[in-house]
Design a protein around this motif. Structure first.
Motif, PDB file in Angstrom:
ATOM      1  N   LEU A  43     -24.822 -31.739  14.134  1.00  0.00           N
ATOM      2  CA  LEU A  43     -24.082 -31.078  13.060  1.00  0.00           C
ATOM      3  C   LEU A  43     -23.152 -30.001  13.612  1.00  0.00           C
ATOM      4  CD1 LEU A  43     -26.850 -30.742  10.310  1.00  0.00           C
ATOM      5  CD2 LEU A  43     -24.854 -32.245  10.276  1.00  0.00           C
ATOM      6  N   ALA A  44     -23.648 -29.187  14.537  1.00  0.00           N
ATOM      7  CA  ALA A  44     -22.820 -28.124  15.125  1.00  0.00           C
ATOM      8  C   ALA A  44     -21.621 -28.718  15.855  1.00  0.00           C
ATOM      9  CB  ALA A  44     -23.659 -27.271  16.074  1.00  0.00           C
ATOM     10  N   GLY A  45     -21.832 -29.781  16.609  1.00  0.00           N
ATOM     11  CA  GLY A  45     -20.726 -30.437  17.316  1.00  0.00           C
ATOM     12  C   GLY A  45     -19.692 -31.003  16.369  1.00  0.00           C
ATOM     13  N   THR A  46     -20.154 -31.547  15.259  1.00  0.00           N
ATOM     14  CA  THR A  46     -19.227 -32.100  14.272  1.00  0.00           C
ATOM     15  C   THR A  46     -18.386 -30.998  13.647  1.00  0.00           C
ATOM     16  OG1 THR A  46     -20.703 -33.955  13.797  1.00  0.00           O
ATOM     17  CG2 THR A  46     -19.053 -33.422  12.133  1.00  0.00           C
ATOM     18  N   PHE A  47     -19.032 -29.928  13.191  1.00  0.00           N
ATOM     19  CA  PHE A  47     -18.283 -28.837  12.575  1.00  0.00           C
ATOM     20  C   PHE A  47     -17.349 -28.165  13.580  1.00  0.00           C
ATOM     21  CE2 PHE A  47     -21.347 -29.163   9.085  1.00  0.00           C
ATOM     22  CZ  PHE A  47     -20.511 -28.964   7.986  1.00  0.00           C
ATOM     23  N   ALA A  48     -17.776 -28.045  14.832  1.00  0.00           N
ATOM     24  CA  ALA A  48     -16.935 -27.422  15.866  1.00  0.00           C
ATOM     25  C   ALA A  48     -15.705 -28.264  16.189  1.00  0.00           C
ATOM     26  CB  ALA A  48     -17.754 -27.184  17.129  1.00  0.00           C
ATOM     27  N   SER A  49     -15.770 -29.567  15.936  1.00  0.00           N
ATOM     28  CA  SER A  49     -14.646 -30.451  16.261  1.00  0.00           C
ATOM     29  C   SER A  49     -13.512 -30.374  15.246  1.00  0.00           C
ATOM     30  CB  SER A  49     -15.135 -31.903  16.356  1.00  0.00           C
ATOM     31  OG  SER A  49     -15.408 -32.424  15.063  1.00  0.00           O
ATOM     32  N   VAL A  50     -13.750 -29.741  14.106  1.00  0.00           N
ATOM     33  CA  VAL A  50     -12.762 -29.680  13.025  1.00  0.00           C
ATOM     34  C   VAL A  50     -11.949 -28.399  13.144  1.00  0.00           C
ATOM     35  CG1 VAL A  50     -12.468 -29.548  10.518  1.00  0.00           C
ATOM     36  CG2 VAL A  50     -14.218 -31.045  11.490  1.00  0.00           C
ATOM     37  N   GLY A  51     -10.630 -28.542  13.052  1.00  0.00           N
ATOM     38  CA  GLY A  51      -9.765 -27.373  13.102  1.00  0.00           C
ATOM     39  C   GLY A  51      -8.699 -27.463  12.035  1.00  0.00           C
ATOM     40  N   PRO A  52      -8.350 -26.341  11.442  1.00  0.00           N
ATOM     41  CA  PRO A  52      -8.964 -25.029  11.578  1.00  0.00           C
ATOM     42  C   PRO A  52     -10.436 -25.058  11.159  1.00  0.00           C
ATOM     43  CG  PRO A  52      -7.073 -24.962  10.049  1.00  0.00           C
ATOM     44  CD  PRO A  52      -7.240 -26.349  10.472  1.00  0.00           C
ATOM     45  N   PRO A  53     -11.226 -24.114  11.706  1.00  0.00           N
ATOM     46  CA  PRO A  53     -12.667 -24.110  11.432  1.00  0.00           C
ATOM     47  C   PRO A  53     -12.980 -23.983   9.940  1.00  0.00           C
ATOM     48  CG  PRO A  53     -12.118 -22.548  13.166  1.00  0.00           C
ATOM     49  CD  PRO A  53     -10.821 -23.026  12.594  1.00  0.00           C
ATOM     50  N   LEU A  54     -14.049 -24.637   9.553  1.00  0.00           N
ATOM     51  CA  LEU A  54     -14.543 -24.573   8.184  1.00  0.00           C
ATOM     52  C   LEU A  54     -15.693 -23.581   8.103  1.00  0.00           C
ATOM     53  CD1 LEU A  54     -14.860 -28.418   7.621  1.00  0.00           C
ATOM     54  CD2 LEU A  54     -13.188 -26.938   6.496  1.00  0.00           C
ATOM     55  N   LYS A  55     -15.845 -22.950   6.952  1.00  0.00           N
ATOM     56  CA  LYS A  55     -17.045 -22.160   6.685  1.00  0.00           C
ATOM     57  C   LYS A  55     -18.094 -23.148   6.195  1.00  0.00           C
ATOM     58  CE  LYS A  55     -15.187 -18.146   7.424  1.00  0.00           C
ATOM     59  NZ  LYS A  55     -15.412 -17.479   8.668  1.00  0.00           N
ATOM     60  N   LYS A  56     -19.328 -22.970   6.648  1.00  0.00           N
ATOM     61  CA  LYS A  56     -20.391 -23.886   6.245  1.00  0.00           C
ATOM     62  C   LYS A  56     -21.698 -23.135   6.087  1.00  0.00           C
ATOM     63  CE  LYS A  56     -22.228 -25.181  10.730  1.00  0.00           C
ATOM     64  NZ  LYS A  56     -23.634 -24.863  10.598  1.00  0.00           N
ATOM     65  N   VAL A 102     -13.445 -35.832  11.168  1.00  0.00           N
ATOM     66  CA  VAL A 102     -14.869 -36.043  11.440  1.00  0.00           C
ATOM     67  C   VAL A 102     -15.082 -37.430  12.031  1.00  0.00           C
ATOM     68  CG1 VAL A 102     -17.144 -36.316  10.367  1.00  0.00           C
ATOM     69  CG2 VAL A 102     -15.685 -34.380   9.738  1.00  0.00           C
ATOM     70  N   GLU A 103     -14.467 -38.427  11.409  1.00  0.00           N
ATOM     71  CA  GLU A 103     -14.642 -39.793  11.892  1.00  0.00           C
ATOM     72  C   GLU A 103     -14.070 -39.967  13.306  1.00  0.00           C
ATOM     73  OE1 GLU A 103     -14.863 -44.101   9.856  1.00  0.00           O
ATOM     74  OE2 GLU A 103     -13.185 -42.851   9.222  1.00  0.00           O
ATOM     75  N   LYS A 104     -12.948 -39.346  13.585  1.00  0.00           N
ATOM     76  CA  LYS A 104     -12.360 -39.416  14.934  1.00  0.00           C
ATOM     77  C   LYS A 104     -13.325 -38.830  15.966  1.00  0.00           C
ATOM     78  CE  LYS A 104      -8.401 -37.793  17.608  1.00  0.00           C
ATOM     79  NZ  LYS A 104      -7.185 -36.981  17.609  1.00  0.00           N
ATOM     80  N   HIS A 105     -13.937 -37.707  15.638  1.00  0.00           N
ATOM     81  CA  HIS A 105     -14.907 -37.074  16.537  1.00  0.00           C
ATOM     82  C   HIS A 105     -16.094 -37.998  16.781  1.00  0.00           C
ATOM     83  CE1 HIS A 105     -17.591 -34.127  18.316  1.00  0.00           C
ATOM     84  NE2 HIS A 105     -18.470 -34.360  17.350  1.00  0.00           N
TER      85      HIS A 105
END
Length: 184
Positions: A43-56, A102-105
């Motif tokens: 989960l952390a790797g997925t959220f870290a791969s998205v830019g600009p960063p999301l709040k979660k 997300v899917e690309k990651h």
């Protein structure tokens, strides 16, 4: 004819025995803490791969006890799951952008597509390590979840509360953070 029937009976019994159906299931392959570390890393790797960063916010980690498919008796195994709630308000125009990121990651990591609905968008991937990852959109709520099975069941379902010490109702998973990029 008896010899063919005997061979079939022995072969069938061998198949069931080698697959664990007649002899019982094998022991779970990991403990709860290892399973939580594994799904949290995904989960952390997925959220870290998205830019600009999301709040979660991380939802509670829970384990569900498994049961023998023949007897419906508890089998000592469980499935550990956690859901990451996207707290950033993502506009309808940006939902597809987020889903594609997300899917690309996940594809770049070598994860395998299991299910997909492009209409929503919702999709599920599996990792070589046995983690199942889901991306789901339900109205304004976007979640990214992770589960892993074959975990030793500790005798209770609660593992940790994540970011919700008073349960999901204390803040609610509704997106409430505006972002100049995602919320447009």
């Amino acid at each position: 004819m008896k010899s063919k029937r005997a061979f079939l009976t022995i072969s069938t019994a061998s198949l069931f025995t080698s697959s664990g159906v007649l002899t019982g299931c094998s022991a779970p392959s990991m403990g709860v803490n290892e399973a939580v570390r594994k799904i949290d890393a995904k989960l952390a790797g997925t959220f870290a791969s998205v830019g600009p960063p999301l709040k979660k916010s991380d939802g509670p980690a829970r384990i569900t006890e498994g049961a023998n498919s023949f007897t419906n008796e508890p089998n000592g195994e469980g499935v550990v799951a956690r859901t990451g709630y996207v707290r950033t308000k993502v506009s309808k125009a940006r939902v597809v952008v987020l889903a594609k990121a997300v899917e690309k990651h996940w594809k770049a990591k070598g994860y395998e597509l299991e299910n997909a609905s492009r209409k929503v968008p919702t999709f599920e991937y599996s990792t070589p390590e046995g983690v199942s990852l889901t991306f789901d959109v339900n109205g304004d709520l976007i979640t990214i979840g992770a589960t892993v099975s074959d975990v030793e069941y500790p005798g209770h379902g609660d593992i940790d509360d994540g970011d919700f010490p008073n349960g999901l109702g204390d803040v609610g998973p509704t997106p409430n953070v505006r972002d100049p990029y995602w919320s447009k």
